[in-house]
Design an enzyme around this catalytic site. Sequence first.
Site, mmCIF file in Angstrom:
data_model
loop_
_atom_site.group_PDB
_atom_site.id
_atom_site.type_symbol
_atom_site.label_atom_id
_atom_site.label_comp_id
_atom_site.label_asym_id
_atom_site.label_seq_id
_atom_site.Cartn_x
_atom_site.Cartn_y
_atom_site.Cartn_z
ATOM 1 N N ARG A 158 -5.170 -2.775 8.328
ATOM 2 C CA ARG A 158 -6.356 -3.603 8.048
ATOM 3 C C ARG A 158 -6.000 -4.660 7.021
ATOM 4 N NH1 ARG A 158 -8.259 1.731 6.443
ATOM 5 N NH2 ARG A 158 -7.537 2.122 4.321
ATOM 6 N N LEU A 159 -6.916 -5.652 6.870
ATOM 7 C CA LEU A 159 -6.628 -6.799 5.995
ATOM 8 C C LEU A 159 -7.163 -6.638 4.575
ATOM 9 C CD1 LEU A 159 -7.232 -9.788 8.445
ATOM 10 C CD2 LEU A 159 -5.066 -8.779 7.731
ATOM 11 N N SER A 160 -8.169 -5.784 4.396
ATOM 12 C CA SER A 160 -8.679 -5.469 3.058
ATOM 13 C C SER A 160 -8.985 -6.713 2.215
ATOM 14 C CB SER A 160 -7.699 -4.552 2.314
ATOM 15 O OG SER A 160 -7.516 -3.351 3.022
ATOM 16 N N GLU A 191 1.280 -13.675 11.921
ATOM 17 C CA GLU A 191 1.772 -12.540 12.700
ATOM 18 C C GLU A 191 1.657 -11.307 11.806
ATOM 19 O OE1 GLU A 191 2.785 -12.710 15.857
ATOM 20 O OE2 GLU A 191 2.428 -14.878 15.904
ATOM 21 N N LEU A 199 11.726 -19.751 -4.910
ATOM 22 C CA LEU A 199 10.672 -18.896 -4.342
ATOM 23 C C LEU A 199 9.406 -19.093 -5.149
ATOM 24 C CD1 LEU A 199 9.986 -16.497 -2.349
ATOM 25 C CD2 LEU A 199 10.439 -14.980 -4.284
ATOM 26 N N ASP A 221 0.831 -1.208 0.000
ATOM 27 C CA ASP A 221 0.000 0.000 0.000
ATOM 28 C C ASP A 221 0.866 1.258 0.000
ATOM 29 O OD1 ASP A 221 -2.297 1.475 0.025
ATOM 30 O OD2 ASP A 221 -2.771 1.116 2.133
ATOM 31 N N GLY A 222 0.332 2.318 -0.585
ATOM 32 C CA GLY A 222 0.990 3.624 -0.494
ATOM 33 C C GLY A 222 1.608 4.121 -1.792
ATOM 34 N N ARG A 237 -0.079 9.027 -10.226
ATOM 35 C CA ARG A 237 -0.224 7.782 -9.457
ATOM 36 C C ARG A 237 0.408 6.597 -10.168
ATOM 37 N NH1 ARG A 237 -3.700 7.521 -5.310
ATOM 38 N NH2 ARG A 237 -4.149 5.336 -5.745
ATOM 39 N N ASP A 241 -12.046 -5.140 -5.367
ATOM 40 C CA ASP A 241 -12.673 -3.827 -5.146
ATOM 41 C C ASP A 241 -11.938 -2.704 -5.875
ATOM 42 O OD1 ASP A 241 -14.785 -4.742 -3.521
ATOM 43 O OD2 ASP A 241 -13.417 -4.905 -1.812
ATOM 44 N N HIS A 271 2.878 3.298 -8.950
ATOM 45 C CA HIS A 271 2.726 1.857 -9.187
ATOM 46 C C HIS A 271 3.972 1.294 -9.884
ATOM 47 C CE1 HIS A 271 -1.251 2.192 -7.684
ATOM 48 N NE2 HIS A 271 -1.772 2.804 -8.738
ATOM 49 N N ARG A 297 -11.875 1.952 -8.941
ATOM 50 C CA ARG A 297 -11.012 3.128 -9.162
ATOM 51 C C ARG A 297 -11.286 3.728 -10.538
ATOM 52 N NH1 ARG A 297 -5.234 2.454 -6.118
ATOM 53 N NH2 ARG A 297 -6.141 1.802 -4.145
HETATM 54 C C1 FPP Z 1 -1.841 0.271 -3.357
HETATM 55 O O1 FPP Z 1 -1.420 1.601 -3.366
HETATM 56 C C2 FPP Z 1 -1.262 -0.414 -4.490
HETATM 57 C C3 FPP Z 1 -1.965 -0.953 -5.515
HETATM 58 C C4 FPP Z 1 -3.443 -0.936 -5.581
HETATM 59 C C5 FPP Z 1 -1.288 -1.562 -6.640
HETATM 60 C C6 FPP Z 1 -0.090 -2.370 -6.266
HETATM 61 C C7 FPP Z 1 0.579 -2.776 -7.504
HETATM 62 C C8 FPP Z 1 1.906 -2.784 -7.691
HETATM 63 C C9 FPP Z 1 2.919 -2.483 -6.672
HETATM 64 C C10 FPP Z 1 2.368 -3.193 -9.002
HETATM 65 C C11 FPP Z 1 2.483 -4.656 -8.948
HETATM 66 C C12 FPP Z 1 2.941 -5.128 -10.225
HETATM 67 C C13 FPP Z 1 3.241 -6.411 -10.438
HETATM 68 C C14 FPP Z 1 3.819 -6.802 -11.709
HETATM 69 C C15 FPP Z 1 3.007 -7.445 -9.432
HETATM 70 P P1 FPP Z 1 -2.516 2.715 -3.511
HETATM 71 O O2 FPP Z 1 -2.684 3.034 -4.944
HETATM 72 O O3 FPP Z 1 -3.759 2.293 -2.816
HETATM 73 O O4 FPP Z 1 -1.805 3.882 -2.737
HETATM 74 P P2 FPP Z 1 -2.482 5.003 -1.859
HETATM 75 O O5 FPP Z 1 -3.151 4.297 -0.700
HETATM 76 O O6 FPP Z 1 -1.318 5.808 -1.425
HETATM 77 O O7 FPP Z 1 -3.435 5.746 -2.749
#
Ligand code: FPP
Length: 243
Positions: A191-193, A204, A132, A21-22, A34, A68, A38, A72
């Site tokens: 949270r677990l979302s 843990e 892995l 997240d973030g 944004r 969910d 990503h 967006r």
């Molecule tokens: C949450 O941050 C992140 C996501 C919804 C997307 C996560 C995806 C990636 C890290 C790319 C993964 C790519 C591969 C190939 C696995 P947010 O957008 O909710 O951030 P915010 O809470 O700061 O708005």
Amino acid sequence: MLQSTSPDAARPGLHVAIIMDGNGRWAAAHGRPRAAGHAAGVSALREVAETAPALGIATLTVYAFSADNWARPRAEVSALMRLLQRSLATEVDRCVTNGVRLSIIGRRDRLPASLARAIAAAEERTADGRRLWLRVAVDYSARDLIRRAAAAWVGPRPPTREEFSALIGEVGSAGGAPDVDLLVRTGGEQRLSDFLLWECAYAELYFTPRMWPDFDAAELGRAVADFRRRERRFGGLPQAAAG
Ligand code: FPP
């Protein structure tokens, strides 16, 4: 002579799950769109996946797109789908070289057809990876999987926990995974979302305010070290009291 490549090599592999997240807040803080957050998140994931085996992690499940997240804005959803597809193309060779088996968990029927094809190809190419198991959750909802696994069960008695775990794995497209040992969430929320609700029964939890693009190998090391210090009781007594 038995040789150990890391202090954790002798222990059974951990299953670590991460809610990444973030990305959006990281991008805003850097004055970038944004989508750039990503994209930076993919780099963080690469670093984490490359570090994981040396920390004793055998299975890593990350939350890339929740069921969910379709809510967006359309432009962000498209950008995420394109990023996933591009990342599969650019990362698959690295996965093969590093012994990473890649699986996507979640629904596939709502993904763009070209992405679904890229997923199938990447899974096939990396199927022999043994260092892995990297499971990426896309169009994922734990409650939906549990609901669908319950509907798929046929038998004169309720499934055992093991049978139900295997069923959730089948419904989620990648086969059964072990229970989660450690769940990490970045970005400050706690949270677990709707992520791995069945598998996290005794996980843990580790929360960090760090935004996902800033999460790195050292931070993963801290999370695992913190986990190693915890006493897991699974509902039993502390070791001292159990005598
Ligand atoms: C949450 O941050 C992140 C996501 C919804 C997307 C996560 C995806 C990636 C890290 C790319 C993964 C790519 C591969 C190939 C696995 P947010 O957008 O909710 O951030 P915010 O809470 O700061 O708005």
